[in-house]
Design an enzyme around this catalytic site. Structure first.
Site, PDB file in Angstrom:
ATOM      1  N   LYS A 126       0.854  -1.069  -0.152  1.00 48.27           N
ATOM      2  CA  LYS A 126      -0.091  -0.059  -0.031  1.00 48.27           C
ATOM      3  C   LYS A 126       0.812   1.216   0.015  1.00 48.27           C
ATOM      4  CE  LYS A 126      -3.793   2.055   2.787  1.00 48.27           C
ATOM      5  NZ  LYS A 126      -4.495   1.761   4.190  1.00 48.27           N
ATOM      6  N   SER A 173      -9.535   1.402   3.087  1.00 47.70           N
ATOM      7  CA  SER A 173      -8.763   2.331   2.212  1.00 47.70           C
ATOM      8  C   SER A 173      -7.709   1.469   1.526  1.00 47.70           C
ATOM      9  CB  SER A 173      -8.072   3.182   3.209  1.00 47.70           C
ATOM     10  OG  SER A 173      -7.098   2.777   4.213  1.00 47.70           O
ATOM     11  N   SER A 231      -9.505  -0.962   7.433  1.00 47.78           N
ATOM     12  CA  SER A 231      -8.980  -0.643   6.089  1.00 47.78           C
ATOM     13  C   SER A 231      -8.317  -1.817   5.506  1.00 47.78           C
ATOM     14  CB  SER A 231      -8.089   0.620   5.993  1.00 47.78           C
ATOM     15  OG  SER A 231      -9.016   1.786   6.101  1.00 47.78           O
TER      16      SER A 231
END
Lengths: 62, 472, 58
Positions: free
Chosen positions: B80, B155, B179
């Site tokens: 990420k 997310s 997330s």
């Protein structure tokens, strides 16, 4: 140094915080409020996003 | 080539160890697949193809020389884009950090590199892990591989999409309110939010210091266990890091759950939240599977989910605002609207409410701990419904449509999301398995046993090519 | 309790946001107020917040 706050604006903050102040106490707080704002301004120094707060969450402690 | 990209870490590592599969060949297959499909999925912000091939060649040379580093050696992964990578941009999917090139790796980035993984690239995220799904950022949002017109969740949206689509064998997400588990749920993969303190947060861009967790997102719980073996380590420079014994996560996996007690806070999805019928049916079916595996199902009662959510919201907004205040007051225009608005909420939280949220947090932790003296794990859905259309997630979520994940950021508990079936539209459904602090190995075992007992892990998304234009 | 308007609170915090943001935040402020109501209790003075200053290391 932050701009001075008007009495009207300070009264709105006091009301927002749920405080009911006598006129004398209101004047005292109003006189002291610039110090709070100065402290807050000093705390707002730029710092890295990795600057952790001093108090730590520790799930095992509960 | 596609077949290689749909191997699990466990399968690929066995083949690599037996010298039947070359890390170079494997990495090339992933890079080709990314080239072919990612234009329609937007899972990656940056593909580090040259580094990936260099990592793969090094891994291959070491393995051929008999210097294996373990099951992650030669495994292609994605990070990420809030995990710091030395010399490689780490943007948080934000114009504000567009040119941010860290000097050092995050601890987790380093640990995965030391385990011999191959870095394929940096994946899309909601801006600063909070602002999504957004269309006003320098990069487009990731799409759901099961149907690119749908939202992948967030997310850690890009990592979820990449792993589900076979564009990475595994990846890293972060989780402040769900997330990791939320995109894992909507993308139909396994995602573990480890116990707070088990995985170092150092070098991961923070959102909320006391709620942030880094963790693995993989096709299976078994793969999450293999990732955790590399990730779980005490970091004396992370003040939240716990100095605890690290279990053998893979060794703890077994298909038998005889004697296990599973707590079911049914009020979470029967009364606290408007949960979809398909999700409810999937959870009940999963509990039947667990009964058949020898587990006992026990009804438990916790505080209403909204109490956990309120506590988490006040803490996360306050801490996020403290981090972002200096940027928000100076250059608010460099944020997308959703991140700017959500983080600015922190300016409206009063100090005593933040402190009292931390007091209530203590009560909720003790409440859960008391319940968990009577059960070994707790099972809930992860999300109330499968993925809506892309960009509709903010409108879709509400107090009555809340995720089931944030509660366990508040408590710091280990929590895994794993698929529990599919909706009538062919979108993944999911469940969440929550354990006692530092019993992440048990949580993974419970997820693994379910995955082995069901056939959901045999189904992969079929990605039409090309679909990018049609999906707009 | 009187409410200090959201735009005044944002201004007091030094935030200069577009009008659309202020409107959105005014709507979100209701959620925050509800969350704040959840944590406003008659707490015992003995109840500590979950985060503690930890000066020692194991």
């Amino acid at each position: 140094m932050p701009d001075p706050i008007t009495k009207e604006a300070f009264a709105a903050i006091v009301a927002d915080r749920g405080l009911t102040l006598s006129p004398e106490r209101f004047e005292e707080f109003y006189a002291l409020y610039p110090l709070v704002r100065e402290i807050r301004a000093r705390l707002r120094n730029p710092r890295g996003y990795d600057a952790e707060p001093a108090s730590i969450f520790s799930p095992g402690a509960f | 080539m596609t077949d290689l990209c749909f191997l699990t870490i466990a399968e690929a590592s066995r083949q690599i160890a037996a010298r039947k599969l070359s890390p170079v060949e494997l990495t090339r297959a992933f890079l080709e697949r990314i080239e072919r499909y990612d234009a329609g999925l937007n899972a990656y912000i940056l593909v580090t193809a040259d580094k990936a091939m260099a990592d793969a060649r090094r891994a291959e040379a070491e393995i051929m020389a008999g210097r294996s580093r373990g099951p992650l050696h030669g495994i292609p992964i994605a990070l990420k884009d809030i995990y710091n990578t030395a010399g490689i941009a780490t943007t948080a999917h934000s114009a504000l950090f567009k040119d941010h090139v860290p000097a050092e790796d995050a601890v987790t980035t380093r640990l995965l590199a030391e385990a011999g993984t191959v870095l394929l690239g940096k994946t899309a995220t909601w801006e600063f892990a909070i602002g999504g799904t957004s269309f006003d950022l320098p990069w487009p949002p990731a799409r759901n591989p099961w149907n690119p017109k749908h939202d992948p969740g967030g997310s850690s949206s890009g990592t979820g999409a990449a792993v589900a689509a076979g564009l990475a064998m595994a990846g890293m997400g972060t989780d402040t309110g769900g997330s990791i588990r939320f995109p894992a749920a909507w993308c139909g993969i396994a995602g573990l939010k480890p116990t707070y303190g088990l995985v170092s947060r150092r070098g991961i861009l923070p959102l909320s210091f006391s709620l942030d967790h880094g963790g693995p997102m993989c096709w299976t719980s078994e793969d999450c266990a293999l990732m955790m073996q590399a990730l779980a380590a005490h970091d004396p420079l992370d003040p939240g890091s716990a100095d605890v014994p690290i279990p053998d996560f893979a060794a703890a996996l077994s298909p038998s759950l005889k004697g296990l007690r599973i707590g079911v806070p049914r009020h979470f999805w029967e009364t606290d939240v408007d949960c979809g019928a398909e999700t409810k049916a999937a959870i009940e079916a999963a509990l039947e599977v667990y009964r058949a595996l020898g587990a006992e199902i026990v009804e438990v009662t916790l505080s209403p989910l909204g109490t956990y959510n309120d506590t988490g919201t006040l803490i996360s907004r306050s801490e996020a605002y403290a981090i972002h205040e200096q940027y928000l007051t100076r250059t608010p225009e460099l944020y997308g609207a959703i991140a700017r608005q959500r983080i600015s909420m922190g300016a409206l939280v009063r100090a005593p409410d933040y402190v009292n949220a931390l007091r209530l947090r203590g009560e909720l932790i003790r409440e859960l701990a008391a319940v968990m003296t009577t059960v070994d794990v707790i099972v809930t859905p992860t999300t109330p419904d499968p993925a809506p259309l892309l960009g509709e997630v903010a409108a879709f979520m509400s107090k009555r449509k809340s995720l089931f994940s944030r509660a366990f950021n508040v408590t710091g508990s280990p929590a895994l999301s794993t698929p529990s079936g599919f909706s009538s539209d062919g979108l993944p459904l999911s469940m969440q398995i929550v354990g006692r602090p530092f019993q992440d190995d048990l949580v993974l075992k419970v997820g693994h046993a379910y995955e082995k007992a069901t056939a959901w892990r045999d189904r992969r998304p079929v990605i039409a090519e090309p679909f990018a234009a049609a999906a707009q | 309790m009187a409410d200090l308007s959201v735009d005044r609170q944002l201004a007091a915090a030094g935030l200069k946001l577009p009008p659309g943001d202020v409107e959105k935040l005014a709507a979100l402020a209701a959620d925050l107020a509800a969350a704040a109501a959840t944590v406003r209790r008659d707490w015992s003075y003995l109840t500590e917040p979950v985060q503690a200053l930890r000066l020692w290391k194991k």
